[in-house]
Design an enzyme around this catalytic site. Structure first.
Site, mmCIF file in Angstrom:
data_model
loop_
_atom_site.group_PDB
_atom_site.id
_atom_site.type_symbol
_atom_site.label_atom_id
_atom_site.label_comp_id
_atom_site.label_asym_id
_atom_site.label_seq_id
_atom_site.Cartn_x
_atom_site.Cartn_y
_atom_site.Cartn_z
ATOM 1 N N LYS A 118 0.839 -1.204 0.000
ATOM 2 C CA LYS A 118 0.000 0.000 0.000
ATOM 3 C C LYS A 118 0.875 1.256 0.000
ATOM 4 O O LYS A 118 0.654 2.173 -0.771
ATOM 5 C CB LYS A 118 -0.932 -0.039 1.218
ATOM 6 C CG LYS A 118 -1.868 1.145 1.293
ATOM 7 C CD LYS A 118 -2.837 1.017 2.458
ATOM 8 C CE LYS A 118 -3.612 2.320 2.627
ATOM 9 N NZ LYS A 118 -4.535 2.311 3.756
ATOM 10 N N GLU A 161 10.405 -4.656 4.562
ATOM 11 C CA GLU A 161 10.475 -6.051 4.111
ATOM 12 C C GLU A 161 10.191 -6.141 2.614
ATOM 13 O O GLU A 161 10.938 -6.777 1.850
ATOM 14 C CB GLU A 161 9.446 -6.915 4.857
ATOM 15 C CG GLU A 161 9.727 -7.129 6.323
ATOM 16 C CD GLU A 161 9.129 -6.056 7.220
ATOM 17 O OE1 GLU A 161 8.843 -4.933 6.736
ATOM 18 O OE2 GLU A 161 8.966 -6.333 8.424
ATOM 19 N N GLY A 170 -4.902 -1.775 4.999
ATOM 20 C CA GLY A 170 -4.074 -2.892 4.533
ATOM 21 C C GLY A 170 -4.720 -4.248 4.802
ATOM 22 O O GLY A 170 -4.773 -5.116 3.934
ATOM 23 N N ARG A 171 -5.252 -4.447 6.009
ATOM 24 C CA ARG A 171 -5.812 -5.770 6.352
ATOM 25 C C ARG A 171 -7.205 -5.975 5.769
ATOM 26 O O ARG A 171 -7.826 -7.015 5.997
ATOM 27 C CB ARG A 171 -5.799 -5.958 7.870
ATOM 28 C CG ARG A 171 -6.418 -4.823 8.648
ATOM 29 C CD ARG A 171 -6.076 -4.921 10.130
ATOM 30 N NE ARG A 171 -6.544 -3.777 10.895
ATOM 31 C CZ ARG A 171 -5.855 -2.634 11.041
ATOM 32 N NH1 ARG A 171 -4.691 -2.474 10.441
ATOM 33 N NH2 ARG A 171 -6.350 -1.646 11.774
ATOM 34 N N GLU A 190 -4.650 -6.593 14.876
ATOM 35 C CA GLU A 190 -4.176 -5.269 14.459
ATOM 36 C C GLU A 190 -5.323 -4.258 14.563
ATOM 37 O O GLU A 190 -5.104 -3.084 14.866
ATOM 38 C CB GLU A 190 -3.609 -5.314 13.030
ATOM 39 C CG GLU A 190 -2.597 -4.214 12.752
ATOM 40 C CD GLU A 190 -1.846 -4.398 11.437
ATOM 41 O OE1 GLU A 190 -2.472 -4.244 10.379
ATOM 42 O OE2 GLU A 190 -0.630 -4.667 11.462
ATOM 43 N N HIS A 196 -4.085 -33.122 17.838
ATOM 44 C CA HIS A 196 -2.924 -33.921 18.241
ATOM 45 C C HIS A 196 -1.764 -33.049 18.688
ATOM 46 O O HIS A 196 -0.636 -33.525 18.807
ATOM 47 C CB HIS A 196 -2.507 -34.835 17.088
ATOM 48 C CG HIS A 196 -3.610 -35.777 16.708
ATOM 49 N ND1 HIS A 196 -3.789 -36.990 17.318
ATOM 50 C CD2 HIS A 196 -4.635 -35.632 15.831
ATOM 51 C CE1 HIS A 196 -4.859 -37.581 16.805
ATOM 52 N NE2 HIS A 196 -5.395 -36.770 15.908
ATOM 53 N N LYS A 208 9.538 -0.471 14.111
ATOM 54 C CA LYS A 208 10.109 -0.117 12.801
ATOM 55 C C LYS A 208 11.196 0.947 12.968
ATOM 56 O O LYS A 208 12.253 0.870 12.360
ATOM 57 C CB LYS A 208 9.024 0.436 11.868
ATOM 58 C CG LYS A 208 8.046 -0.590 11.357
ATOM 59 C CD LYS A 208 7.151 0.071 10.311
ATOM 60 C CE LYS A 208 5.935 -0.779 10.002
ATOM 61 N NZ LYS A 208 5.002 -0.133 9.073
#
Ligand code: F6P
Length: 519
Positions: free
Chosen positions: A188, A194, A243-244, A329, A360, A483
């Site tokens: 965005k 990253e 963003g999400r 978030e 399990h 950040k």
């Protein structure tokens, strides 16, 4: 007391009344619990009957929702009011799927037509592989959906690289050919460390092919062109798409390449169906609202701090991670919209893995651990493949787990079949307390439409919980500090500068140890 405080107090009173009543008793007292506390929309069933709720508790929760003005705030969101007040932005992701009107001048249809046409050209062209480089909302949505819709994946292979750990890109590139690989940089902001680091490395790997084999999705068109991606392969979106919440925008390009335009549009249609249901249905029959009220009940009335999300569907293996970002978030906030400390605990920890694998690994703790951890079970009635006996066994396990959690095994039952000495020794270990709540979300089949609807169900649930808590679910300032500190440490890690004197002793000590180990 304010009306809101009174409404909260009523909810807490109901919780105090219900806390000592075992789910076994609630079921024994009301044989029609399932009919009373399960809700449907299209082929979706939301079964709340195994939650520690009854009619009076639900009425109190519905009154709380009304007092918190869920209805008017919901309408404000759909109308494009800047509900993200700290950033002065609307939250109109529904406009990307026909569930709301976009702001005037923002040509959602044209951009969608452009990126879908591009997706079709990639599907028909020379590309065998596509890599989506993005992180958070620019990765989790398409990565989760590509996996969920793998039976529909009839385009090039689609890979996802998110981590700045070079292993992620290196492992993905192994065996790929730059000549037949398309790299999409999805960000965005087009500034995320990253994604930019991975994009630069991928550009270098593409070499001569970089100009022809890269595309971008971003709101920062200038940065995309500065990076060298031609304008005709840059697909924009808008600041009113968080963003999400961006899977529905051009961020879904990699998904559209994997499954094609028809399925991508079906995903949007499914989400739009849930938007209409959320916007128009009275609160007491409204699935996202009821899911949210259950969340409030678990978190605030009962005081349970985590929630396990267990899809009985291997193809939904990334869904818990997706909802984790969506919920944590959005609602991981400690101040209200006005900046005051929140009155109540807010967003729970959300985590999970698909069943039956989870049975399990961590289900032991869910059944007999010292904490109550409510579970959302998600399952489709029909599989999307011929699978002999598998699906029957999968569903049998799903239903068995929610029943075991709710009803447990009494000490008397645990003693059955054992000698008196063995019973004495083993009964405490073999007893299941039960009274552990769960919700089941059931639908016919996991296709694109059903997936869109399921995601929107959780989106609107998260929004509703945020409204009841009085917080802003659409900002994420909590990700910033780390950040900033990483920017300060990066030159030290690269060996370009010494650790500055202001570093705390733990961080400084670790820097020294890393340097020693790196020699
Ligand atoms: O981690 C914070 C965050 O801003 C998320 O909200 C977002 O989804 C992610 O980073 C990626 O951001 P971008 O799409 O701008 O690269």
């Amino acid at each position: 007391m304010t009306p809101l405080e009174t409404a909260w107090e009523r909810v807490c009173r109901e919780a105090a009344r219900l806390r000592p009543i075992h789910l076994r008793e609630l079921f024994a007292d009301d044989p029609s619990r399932f009919e009373r506390f399960s809700y449907t929309f299209e082929d979706v069933t939301l079964d709340l009957s195994k939650e520690k709720l009854d009619t009076a508790a639900l009425d109190a929760l519905l009154a709380l929702a009304r007092t918190a003005e869920v209805e008017s705030r919901r309408e404000a969101m759909f109308l494009g009011t800047p509900v993200n007040e700290t950033e002065n932005r609307a939250a109109l992701h529904m406009a990307l799927r026909g569930g709301a009107a976009p702001p005037p001048g923002d040509d959602v249809e044209r951009v969608r037509a452009d990126f879908l046409a591009f997706a079709e050209s990639v599907r028909e062209g020379r590309f065998t592989d596509v890599i989506n480089i993005g992180i958070g909302g620019s990765d989790l949505g398409p990565a989760m959906a590509v996996r969920a819709l793998s039976p529909d994946a009839d385009g090039p292979r689609v890979h996802f690289v998110s981590n700045v750990d070079g292993a992620h890109l290196a492992d993905t590139l192994r065996g790929l050919d730059p000549a037949s690989t398309m790299v999409i940089v999805a960000s965005k902001t087009f500034t995320t460390l990253e994604s930019m680091t991975n994009a630069r490395s991928a550009r270098a790997w593409l070499g001569d092919q970089a100009a022809a084999n890269m595309a971008a999705v971003s709101t920062n068109l200038a940065a995309c062109s500065e990076f060298g991606i031609p304008r005709e392969r840059v697909f924009g979106f808008w600041d009113w798409v968080g963003g999400r919440y961006s899977l529905w925008s051009a961020i879904g390009l990699s998904l559209a390449i994997a499954v094609g335009t028809g399925r991508f549009e079906a995903l949007l249609a499914g989400a739009a169906a849930m938007d209409r249901h959320f916007r128009e249905t009275p609160l007491k029959e409204n699935l996202p609202v009821l899911l949210a009220l259950t969340g409030i009940w678990r978190r605030n009335a009962m005081g349970w701090p985590t929630v396990a999300l267990i899809p009985y569907d291997q193809r939904l293996e990334r869904f818990p991670a997706y909802v984790q970002q969506l919920e944590m978030e959005s609602n991981g906030k400690r101040v209200t919209r006005g900046g005051a400390p929140t009155l109540n605990a807010t967003g729970p920890v959300v985590w999970g893995e698909p069943g039956t694998n989870a049975q399990h690994s961590f289900f032991q703790l869910l059944h007999q651990g010292s904490d109550v951890i409510p579970v959302d079970f998600i399952a489709a009635a029909c599989p999307r493949h011929a699978d002999g006996d598998h699906h029957a066994l999968l569903l049998a396990n799903c239903l068995a787990q929610s029943a075991a959690l709710a009803f447990g095994r009494t000490e008397e039952e645990a003693r059955a079949g054992l000698t008196p000495t063995e019973a004495e020794r083993l009964a405490p270990h073999r007893t299941f307390p039960g009274d552990r709540p769960s919700t089941t979300v059931l639908y016919r089949r996991l296709d694109a439409f059903a997936l869109g609807r399921l995601i929107a169900l959780y989106e609107h649930k998260v929004f509703t919980m945020g409204i009841i808590w009085g917080i802003n679910s659409f900002d994420q300032f909590g990700v910033e500090l780390g950040k900033v500190l990483a920017q300060r440490l990066a030159p030290v890690m690269r060996g370009e500068s010494e650790a500055d004197a202001g570093l705390d002793s733990s961080t400084a000590g670790l820097v020294t140890r890393i340097k020693e180990l790196g020699r």
